[in-house]
Design a protein around this motif. Structure first.
Motif, PDB file in Angstrom:
ATOM      1  N   GLY A 226      -1.913   7.977  17.025  1.00 43.07           N
ATOM      2  CA  GLY A 226      -2.633   6.684  17.625  1.00 43.07           C
ATOM      3  C   GLY A 226      -3.511   6.078  17.310  1.00 43.07           C
ATOM      4  N   GLU A 227      -4.181   6.497  16.404  1.00 44.20           N
ATOM      5  CA  GLU A 227      -5.068   6.201  15.301  1.00 44.20           C
ATOM      6  C   GLU A 227      -4.922   5.063  14.364  1.00 44.20           C
ATOM      7  OE1 GLU A 227      -8.738   7.488  12.402  1.00 44.20           O
ATOM      8  OE2 GLU A 227      -7.311   9.187  13.479  1.00 44.20           O
ATOM      9  N   VAL A 228      -6.202   3.436  14.735  1.00 46.07           N
ATOM     10  CA  VAL A 228      -5.291   2.998  13.859  1.00 46.07           C
ATOM     11  C   VAL A 228      -6.923   2.526  12.169  1.00 46.07           C
ATOM     12  CG1 VAL A 228      -5.171   0.243  13.204  1.00 46.07           C
ATOM     13  CG2 VAL A 228      -4.158   1.536  15.545  1.00 46.07           C
ATOM     14  N   ILE A 229      -6.067   2.796  11.016  1.00 45.19           N
ATOM     15  CA  ILE A 229      -7.153   1.948  10.879  1.00 45.19           C
ATOM     16  C   ILE A 229      -6.381   1.425   9.292  1.00 45.19           C
ATOM     17  CG2 ILE A 229      -7.980   3.666   8.200  1.00 45.19           C
ATOM     18  CD1 ILE A 229      -6.502   5.912   9.413  1.00 45.19           C
ATOM     19  N   ASP A 230      -7.970   0.583   9.825  1.00 51.33           N
ATOM     20  CA  ASP A 230      -8.121  -1.192   8.645  1.00 51.33           C
ATOM     21  C   ASP A 230      -8.774  -0.745   7.392  1.00 51.33           C
ATOM     22  OD1 ASP A 230      -8.895  -3.462   8.185  1.00 51.33           O
ATOM     23  OD2 ASP A 230      -9.978  -4.132   9.441  1.00 51.33           O
ATOM     24  N   HIS A 231      -7.576  -0.711   6.575  1.00 56.46           N
ATOM     25  CA  HIS A 231      -8.240  -0.367   5.094  1.00 56.46           C
ATOM     26  C   HIS A 231      -8.858  -1.530   4.645  1.00 56.46           C
ATOM     27  CE1 HIS A 231      -5.306   2.974   5.598  1.00 56.46           C
ATOM     28  NE2 HIS A 231      -4.577   2.174   5.540  1.00 56.46           N
ATOM     29  N   VAL A 232      -9.157  -2.325   4.371  1.00 55.29           N
ATOM     30  CA  VAL A 232     -10.535  -3.377   4.991  1.00 55.29           C
ATOM     31  C   VAL A 232     -10.277  -4.151   3.852  1.00 55.29           C
ATOM     32  CG1 VAL A 232     -13.084  -2.900   4.281  1.00 55.29           C
ATOM     33  CG2 VAL A 232     -12.100  -1.853   6.022  1.00 55.29           C
ATOM     34  N   ASP A 233      -9.749  -3.841   2.777  1.00 54.09           N
ATOM     35  CA  ASP A 233      -9.531  -4.249   1.368  1.00 54.09           C
ATOM     36  C   ASP A 233      -8.359  -5.494   1.173  1.00 54.09           C
ATOM     37  OD1 ASP A 233     -11.868  -3.211   0.454  1.00 54.09           O
ATOM     38  OD2 ASP A 233     -11.015  -1.699  -0.072  1.00 54.09           O
TER      39      ASP A 233
ATOM     40  N   SER B 121      -2.059   1.666  -2.044  1.00 55.34           N
ATOM     41  CA  SER B 121      -3.132   1.605  -2.675  1.00 55.34           C
ATOM     42  C   SER B 121      -4.150   1.678  -1.573  1.00 55.34           C
ATOM     43  CB  SER B 121      -3.455   0.934  -4.055  1.00 55.34           C
ATOM     44  OG  SER B 121      -1.905   1.156  -4.764  1.00 55.34           O
ATOM     45  N   LEU B 122      -3.409   0.353  -1.242  1.00 53.94           N
ATOM     46  CA  LEU B 122      -5.161   0.226  -0.303  1.00 53.94           C
ATOM     47  C   LEU B 122      -5.286   0.578   0.645  1.00 53.94           C
ATOM     48  CD1 LEU B 122      -3.718  -3.923   0.216  1.00 53.94           C
ATOM     49  CD2 LEU B 122      -5.780  -2.680  -0.876  1.00 53.94           C
ATOM     50  N   SER B 123      -4.570   1.900   1.539  1.00 48.88           N
ATOM     51  CA  SER B 123      -4.938   2.862   2.141  1.00 48.88           C
ATOM     52  C   SER B 123      -5.930   3.919   1.617  1.00 48.88           C
ATOM     53  CB  SER B 123      -3.269   3.058   2.961  1.00 48.88           C
ATOM     54  OG  SER B 123      -2.907   3.954   1.850  1.00 48.88           O
ATOM     55  N   PHE B 124      -5.527   3.832   0.731  1.00 43.15           N
ATOM     56  CA  PHE B 124      -6.793   4.532   0.438  1.00 43.15           C
ATOM     57  C   PHE B 124      -8.436   4.493   0.939  1.00 43.15           C
ATOM     58  CE2 PHE B 124     -10.815   5.824  -2.058  1.00 43.15           C
ATOM     59  CZ  PHE B 124     -10.257   7.225  -3.151  1.00 43.15           C
TER      60      PHE B 124
ATOM     61  N   ASP C 273       0.557 -15.296  -1.882  1.00 44.18           N
ATOM     62  CA  ASP C 273       0.026 -14.707  -0.758  1.00 44.18           C
ATOM     63  C   ASP C 273      -1.500 -13.657  -1.086  1.00 44.18           C
ATOM     64  OD1 ASP C 273       1.357 -15.951   0.606  1.00 44.18           O
ATOM     65  OD2 ASP C 273       3.135 -14.194   0.596  1.00 44.18           O
ATOM     66  N   THR C 274      -2.009 -13.069  -0.019  1.00 46.92           N
ATOM     67  CA  THR C 274      -3.086 -12.128   0.426  1.00 46.92           C
ATOM     68  C   THR C 274      -3.188 -11.317   0.806  1.00 46.92           C
ATOM     69  OG1 THR C 274      -5.240 -13.835  -0.279  1.00 46.92           O
ATOM     70  CG2 THR C 274      -5.713 -11.785   1.062  1.00 46.92           C
ATOM     71  N   VAL C 275      -2.154  -9.960   0.367  1.00 51.50           N
ATOM     72  CA  VAL C 275      -2.210  -9.165   1.311  1.00 51.50           C
ATOM     73  C   VAL C 275      -3.331  -8.223   1.899  1.00 51.50           C
ATOM     74  CG1 VAL C 275      -0.810  -7.419   1.098  1.00 51.50           C
ATOM     75  CG2 VAL C 275       0.300  -9.207  -0.412  1.00 51.50           C
ATOM     76  N   ARG C 276      -2.904  -7.697   3.032  1.00 50.56           N
ATOM     77  CA  ARG C 276      -3.667  -6.094   2.900  1.00 50.56           C
ATOM     78  C   ARG C 276      -3.298  -5.282   3.901  1.00 50.56           C
ATOM     79  NH1 ARG C 276      -6.474 -11.283   4.115  1.00 50.56           N
ATOM     80  NH2 ARG C 276      -8.729 -11.354   3.611  1.00 50.56           N
ATOM     81  N   ALA C 277      -3.542  -4.371   4.246  1.00 51.78           N
ATOM     82  CA  ALA C 277      -3.103  -3.600   5.009  1.00 51.78           C
ATOM     83  C   ALA C 277      -3.774  -2.436   6.227  1.00 51.78           C
ATOM     84  CB  ALA C 277      -2.636  -2.257   3.528  1.00 51.78           C
ATOM     85  N   TRP C 278      -2.874  -1.845   6.852  1.00 49.84           N
ATOM     86  CA  TRP C 278      -3.386  -1.310   7.682  1.00 49.84           C
ATOM     87  C   TRP C 278      -2.529   0.163   8.082  1.00 49.84           C
ATOM     88  CZ3 TRP C 278      -0.705  -0.903  12.663  1.00 49.84           C
ATOM     89  CH2 TRP C 278      -0.211  -2.463  12.965  1.00 49.84           C
ATOM     90  N   SER C 279      -2.363   1.514   8.640  1.00 49.44           N
ATOM     91  CA  SER C 279      -1.596   2.410   9.445  1.00 49.44           C
ATOM     92  C   SER C 279      -2.276   3.073  10.482  1.00 49.44           C
ATOM     93  CB  SER C 279      -2.390   3.432   8.478  1.00 49.44           C
ATOM     94  OG  SER C 279      -2.240   3.419   7.104  1.00 49.44           O
ATOM     95  N   GLU C 280      -0.905   2.925  11.375  1.00 49.04           N
ATOM     96  CA  GLU C 280      -1.429   4.062  12.365  1.00 49.04           C
ATOM     97  C   GLU C 280      -0.748   5.404  12.161  1.00 49.04           C
ATOM     98  OE1 GLU C 280       0.782   3.366  17.050  1.00 49.04           O
ATOM     99  OE2 GLU C 280       1.146   2.190  15.255  1.00 49.04           O
TER     100      GLU C 280
ATOM    101  N   LEU D 261       2.728   2.000   7.367  1.00 47.29           N
ATOM    102  CA  LEU D 261       2.247   1.854   7.006  1.00 47.29           C
ATOM    103  C   LEU D 261       2.541   0.090   6.845  1.00 47.29           C
ATOM    104  CD1 LEU D 261      -0.121   1.335   4.601  1.00 47.29           C
ATOM    105  CD2 LEU D 261       1.195   1.772   3.270  1.00 47.29           C
ATOM    106  N   VAL D 262       1.228  -0.664   7.322  1.00 47.02           N
ATOM    107  CA  VAL D 262       1.750  -2.456   7.238  1.00 47.02           C
ATOM    108  C   VAL D 262       0.989  -2.920   6.430  1.00 47.02           C
ATOM    109  CG1 VAL D 262       1.898  -4.433   9.292  1.00 47.02           C
ATOM    110  CG2 VAL D 262       2.362  -1.532  10.059  1.00 47.02           C
ATOM    111  N   ALA D 263       1.676  -3.493   5.849  1.00 44.57           N
ATOM    112  CA  ALA D 263       1.347  -5.056   5.056  1.00 44.57           C
ATOM    113  C   ALA D 263       1.345  -5.728   5.379  1.00 44.57           C
ATOM    114  CB  ALA D 263       1.992  -5.093   3.505  1.00 44.57           C
ATOM    115  N   THR D 264       0.456  -7.265   5.320  1.00 43.29           N
ATOM    116  CA  THR D 264       0.537  -8.356   6.241  1.00 43.29           C
ATOM    117  C   THR D 264      -0.956  -9.227   5.636  1.00 43.29           C
ATOM    118  OG1 THR D 264      -0.224  -9.219   8.509  1.00 43.29           O
ATOM    119  CG2 THR D 264      -1.561  -7.167   7.800  1.00 43.29           C
ATOM    120  N   ARG D 265      -0.269 -10.128   6.313  1.00 50.05           N
ATOM    121  CA  ARG D 265      -1.135 -12.004   5.531  1.00 50.05           C
ATOM    122  C   ARG D 265      -2.271 -11.745   6.270  1.00 50.05           C
ATOM    123  NH1 ARG D 265       3.649 -13.686   3.697  1.00 50.05           N
ATOM    124  NH2 ARG D 265       3.952 -14.840   6.062  1.00 50.05           N
TER     125      ARG D 265
END
Length: 340
Positions: free
Chosen positions: A199-206, A253-256, A281-288, A307-311
């Motif tokens: 259930g943890e959500v991680i914002d990969h920031v970059d 790669s962003l999920s590093f 497009d500027t791509v960000r990523a987050w994981s659950e 793993l979600v890629a999003t704008r």
């Protein structure tokens, strides 16, 4: 006619096995280009010495180098006339790919279904990537929306039943892998398998802004010949569609940042290219974290990750209507291996 116009929906038959052309020998050049195209920093796939410290003979190529190479071989036969790549399932990485390995691909047609428009159909294929010894390094199912040549041609319908998730016991741990001496200082983060909660959500920031030139370089690198990635006349809006694998590699790669020790992709449970991605497009990523599982190797744990890629923003996936938000580009469900 000596040229290949690509297959249309009615050209496929259930059970057909297609041996894809042009085997590819991969090496250090692919590693260097991959790391130039994406912010990839995984220690196992960057350093021979680090890889040897966890029981491997040397540093294997990034798991997605294998995926892109195997996938690219299939494009002229499967998705040259595709409208969209719809999804993935039942994917497993079966053994590492090393510099000097030669990869080839073969696919079996396992499903066919015409769409209600009568102008397209969905083709399901199970693809295997094989090395020079005939050993499978990767297999997965994908389904593709393909144009029909003739509207009036009818094709028998068969929709395959696919597992919603790869069973943890079916995951393959690379031979010799032992995280008992894993150096967390050199890998970049201290987090182990047990530090992640379901259930943890991680914002990969970059974030990375996609450029036209780099996505076409990447797509050529994997010998992916799909017309929509290069030819602006293929779409009514006159845009080149970014190869979905490019988005996968960017997000992985962003999920590093937050998952630096998720060194290997072991399974691909599901995946969807939700909305198109275009240059600019500027791509960000987050994981659950979806699940955790033990493996047969006592030092290796498996995390099931979305793993979600999003704008858009981290944690935002669907609207009140249950549909994906327009900012979401990729929704990928996979298993990763990391130290316990």
């Amino acid at each position: 006619m000596k040229t290949n116009p690509g297959r249309f929906f009615e050209d496929y038959s259930l059970g057909e096995v297609i041996r894809h052309a042009v085997p590819r020998t991969v090496g250090a050049g692919e590693r260097a280009l991959y790391h130039a195209l994406y912010p990839a920093r995984g220690a196992v796939s960057s350093s021979d010495e680090f890889a040897r410290s966890v029981g491997l003979a040397a540093s294997p190529l990034d798991d997605l180098v294998a995926f892109h190479t195997v996938f690219g071989k299939t494009v002229p036969d499967i998705s040259l006339n595709a409208v969209a790549n719809l999804g993935y399932a039942e994917g497993r990485w079966l053994r590492p790919v090393w510099p000097g390995d030669t990869l080839r691909s073969e696919s079996e047609v396992i499903g066919l279904k015409e769409t209600s428009s009568g102008t397209t159909g969905v083709v399901w294929v199970r693809t295997r990537g094989l090395n020079q010894r005939g050993e499978a390094v990767l297999d997965y199912v994908r389904w593709v929306l393909v144009r029909k040549r003739w509207r009036e041609v009818e094709v028998p319908v068969h929709v395959p039943e696919l597992a919603p998730v790869v069973a943890p016991e079916a995951l393959v741990v690379p031979e010799g892998l032992d995280f008992g001496r894993h150096d967390f200082g050199l890998s970049g983060e201290p987090h182990r398998w047990g530090d992640y909660a379901v259930g943890e959500v991680i914002d990969h920031v970059d974030a990375v802004t996609v450029e036209e030139a780099e996505h076409m370089l990447a797509t050529r690198l994997w010998q992916n010949t799909a017309k929509v990635h290069f030819d602006v006349t293929q779409r009514e809006d006159g845009k080149r569609l970014i190869y979905g694998g490019h988005v996968i590699s960017l997000a992985r790669s962003l999920s590093f940042n937050g998952l630096a020790n998720a060194h290997f992709i072991a399974g691909l449970n599901a995946g969807a290219h939700v909305n198109p991605c275009f240059a600019g497009d500027t791509v960000r990523a987050w994981s659950e974290v979806l699940d955790r599982a033990e493996t047969a190797a006592p030092s290796v744990g498996a995390l099931r990750l979305r793993l979600v890629a999003t704008r858009g923003a981290a944690g935002e996936l669907r609207g009140a209507d249950g549909k994906y938000l327009p900012e979401v580009l990729l929704d990928l469900d996979y298993w990763a291996l990391l130290p316990r």
